[in-house]
Design an enzyme around this catalytic site. Structure first.
Site, PDB file in Angstrom:
ATOM      1  N   HIS A   1      47.157  48.904  43.036  1.00  0.00           N
ATOM      2  CA  HIS A   1      46.902  47.460  43.108  1.00  0.00           C
ATOM      3  C   HIS A   1      48.050  46.589  43.609  1.00  0.00           C
ATOM      4  O   HIS A   1      47.856  45.426  43.920  1.00  0.00           O
ATOM      5  CB  HIS A   1      46.451  46.965  41.729  1.00  0.00           C
TER       6      HIS A   1
ATOM      7  N   TYR B   1      39.963  36.648  30.905  1.00  0.00           N
ATOM      8  CA  TYR B   1      40.520  36.572  32.258  1.00  0.00           C
ATOM      9  C   TYR B   1      39.422  36.946  33.239  1.00  0.00           C
ATOM     10  O   TYR B   1      38.738  37.947  33.056  1.00  0.00           O
ATOM     11  CB  TYR B   1      41.667  37.581  32.331  1.00  0.00           C
TER      12      TYR B   1
ATOM     13  N   SER C   1      39.165  37.351  37.473  1.00  0.00           N
ATOM     14  CA  SER C   1      40.002  37.216  38.651  1.00  0.00           C
ATOM     15  C   SER C   1      39.220  36.570  39.784  1.00  0.00           C
ATOM     16  O   SER C   1      38.019  36.760  39.926  1.00  0.00           O
ATOM     17  CB  SER C   1      40.597  38.574  39.008  1.00  0.00           C
TER      18      SER C   1
ATOM     19  N   THR D   1      45.494  36.273  44.027  1.00  0.00           N
ATOM     20  CA  THR D   1      44.390  35.937  43.123  1.00  0.00           C
ATOM     21  C   THR D   1      44.825  34.785  42.243  1.00  0.00           C
ATOM     22  O   THR D   1      46.010  34.490  42.117  1.00  0.00           O
ATOM     23  CB  THR D   1      44.028  37.131  42.204  1.00  0.00           C
TER      24      THR D   1
END
EC number: 2.3.1.21
Length: 639
Positions: free
Chosen positions: A353, A467, A469, A480
């Site tokens: 990532h 959360y 994204s 993001t």
């Protein structure tokens, strides 16, 4: 049309397509990611804190926030803006965000890497492992060549495709200079997206280093890395002239690898990529000093990693486990991505990532799926080329000393224990989806997020940090932003459904849902426009620490820590190529929720560790969705 795709002498298409608008045509003129106003950030931060705190806690947090806004926060904000004005070629989040990922010392697998699995090929005979591996590899190479030649269609978000997604518009815009081309697209309500991450898709690896890893890319490398049964193989897929090796030869080499009956190595190297990054950095140094430099160079510079598994996928849960972590012996988690293909042709991507976000990977997946299913390079009738694969394919051998063997054994023990403790569970809610929700004028995403809030309240009697994204790829070097789905609105609505159902009429419940939807829509729009608060506050904290300042009191507030301990971490995507996606929980007492709202169903894939019960959470999500849909349909729901 064949002429537009560019054929090599061998007659195989070298490109996916040839866009008349160059791939990077808009990149220069993309708008810059705005640094939000400090007062807006503080207001948004407090709005997100409100549902998580009691009155006394909130008062304390509010005082700290306002003191920060007037004092040290203001100074840091002004420095951030000044710094941003001096770095117009990038965005204010780029440096801090790369650092956040690359300095993290936790293993990448389960903590950062995510997966997305492909839908099966609609033609079932093409789902044979060798056929699909060949076709997907060829399509991936075509993608790479198309991108590098500047022929890949630019990534554009069309709000009015009838006007902007047309041949006429493309013919005009290609003559508009790159320095102003974005404005031309904007005039017809089209938003070009940042494509600066794409080059890291290929020939790239995250290298473990002490304290901070490095991203490494070698675009000159011509070979593919293939893992099977824990063994490492490489062969060239691009020839000396830069053309793709014939698909029938790629098929022959993959067939050779699939029929190789070498035993699995006693000490599979792949496990090292599942280690703590500092531990792995020291072991890698040992590997290099032990005569493995050339072999590691082959691994690191390979176009990508193709992982061929020797078992079929049993069901969706097994699919998720296979694609999210699988057997570490047959993965190299540090590669920008692993293309994983199981014995029955089930395929997926596990991606690292730090180098990029879901947008780039999803575009790659969409193109590879479309190309490999509509223009497959080989068919089930195709014969592999009669080439000497034993010469073309090199099996990598690693020289291991006792310290390395011990390191691999320890990594395997840790990996197996972690995987053992991970639960993955799925549901498909079949009673409605996007179509019905849009008809009722509520946001599909808001309804899914509301269901998660209701479910957690029902299960644990709490509202916790959540959360979601959101991509900021509409800006130059955007990454993001966080949407904070837990709000005073979702809390009020959840409590009405879970605790006081009998007190409310169906109309009252409907209006509570609509209220949540409106607010969630606003948060989503703000986040996509770079007007969230998370990245701004993150950058101010990063700036303070990089200047050697004492950490401002605002950041030492327990409430700040709690808001950033994301118990419910969520991410969504919908694509014709993707069957499902998922990721691990970001905290040990959290849930990782991958979800998709389709036209007439909603799917959820939840990961958890023993501190939480993911199966029960999904049952609560299902019940919540059922109640929301019934209320929207005007049905009275029993208490």
């Amino acid at each position: 049309a064949p002429g537009r795709r560019g054929y090599s002498g061998a007659g195989a298409a070298e490109f996916l397509h040839r866009s008349i608008v160059p791939t990077m045509h808009y990149q220069k003129s993309l708008p810059r990611l705005p640094v939000p106003k400090l007062e807006d950030t503080i207001t948004r931060y407090l709005n997100a804190q409100k549902p998580l705190l009691n009155d006394d806690e909130f008062r304390k947090t509010e005082e700290l926030a306002h003191a920060f806004e007037k004092g040290i926060g203001r100074e840091l904000h002004e420095q951030l803006v000044a710094q941003d004005n001096q770095n117009k070629h990038t965005s204010y989040i780029t440096g801090p965000w790369f650092d956040m990922y690359l300095k993290a010392r936790e293993p990448v697998v389960l903590n950062f890497n995510a997966f997305m699995s492909f839908n099966p090929d609609p033609k079932s005979e093409y789902n044979d492992q060798l056929i699909r591996a060949t076709n997907m590899t060829v399509s991936a190479i075509r993608f790479m060549k198309t991108f590098r030649a500047g022929y890949l269609e630019p990534e554009v978000f069309h709000l009015n495709p009838e006007k902007s997604d047309t041949e006429l518009f493309k013919k005009i815009i290609r003559f508009v200079p790159s320095s102003i081309s974005w404005f031309g697209a904007y005039m017809v309500n089209a938003y070009p997206l940042d494509m600066s991450q794409y080059f890291r898709l290929f020939n790239s690896t995250r290298l473990p280093k002490l304290n901070r890893d490095e991203l490494y890319t070698d675009e000159k490398a011509k070979h593919l890395l293939v893992l099977r049964n824990g063994n490492f193989y490489v062969f060239d897929v691009i020839d000396r002239d830069g053309n793709m090796v014939k698909p029938s030869e790629i098929q022959a080499h993959l067939k050779y690898i699939l029929s190789d009956n070498s035993p699995a190595p006693a000490f599979p190297l792949g496990y090292l990529t599942s280690e703590n990054r500092d531990t792995w950095a020291l072991l890698r140094k040992n590997l290099l000093e032990n005569g493995n430099e050339e072999a590691l160079q082959k691994v690191d510079s390979a176009m990508f990693c193709l992982s061929l598994d020797d078992f079929p996928v049993k069901d969706f849960v097994h699919l998720s486990h296979t694609m999210l972590h699988g057997d570490a012996a047959n993965r190299w988690y540090d590669k920008s991505f692993n293309l994983i293909i199981a014995k029955d042709g089930t395929a997926g991507i596990n991606f690292e990532h730090s180098w990029g976000d879901g947008v780039a990977v999803l575009r790659f997946q969409n193109e590879v799926f479309k190309d490999s299913t509509t223009s497959p390079a080989i068919s089930p009738q195709s014969q592999p080329a009669s080439v000497d694969s034993s010469r073309a394919v090199q099996k990598l051998d690693f020289k291991l000393n006792d310290a390395l063997k011990a390191g691999i054994t320890k990594a395997k023990q840790k990996f197996d224990a972690t995987v053992e403790s991970l639960s993955l569970n799925l549901i498909q809610f079949q009673e409605g989806g996007k179509e019905l929700l849009k008809q009722k004028k509520v946001s599909p995403d808001a309804v899914a997020q509301l269901a998660f809030q209701m479910a957690f309240l029902r299960q644990y009697d709490q509202t916790v940090a959540t959360y979601e994204s959101c991509s900021t790829a509409a800006f130059k070097h955007g990454r993001t932003e966080t949407i904070r789905p837990a709000s005073v609105h979702t809390k009020k609505c959840s409590e009405a459904f879970v605790k006081e159902l009998s007190k409310h009429s169906t109309e009252e419940l409907q209006s509570l849902i609509v209220e949540c939807s409106k607010y969630h829509g606003r948060l989503t729009k703000e986040a996509a426009m770079g007007q969230g608060f998370d990245r701004h506050l993150f950058s101010l904290r990063y700036l303070a620490l990089s200047k050697g300042l004492a950490l401002p009191e605002f950041y030492q507030d327990q409430a700040y820590a709690r808001l950033n301990h994301n118990i419910i971490s969520t991410s969504t995507l919908v694509s014709p190529a993707v069957q499902l996606g998922g990721f691990g929980p970001v905290v040990s007492d959290g849930f990782g929720v991958g979800y998709q709202v389709q036209d007439d169903w909603i799917g959820c894939n939840v990961s958890s560790y023993p501190a939480r019960n993911g199966k029960e959470f999904l049952q609560c999500i299902y019940k919540s969705l059922e109640e929301i849909f019934n209320v929207l349909k005007g049905k009275k729901i029993g208490s």
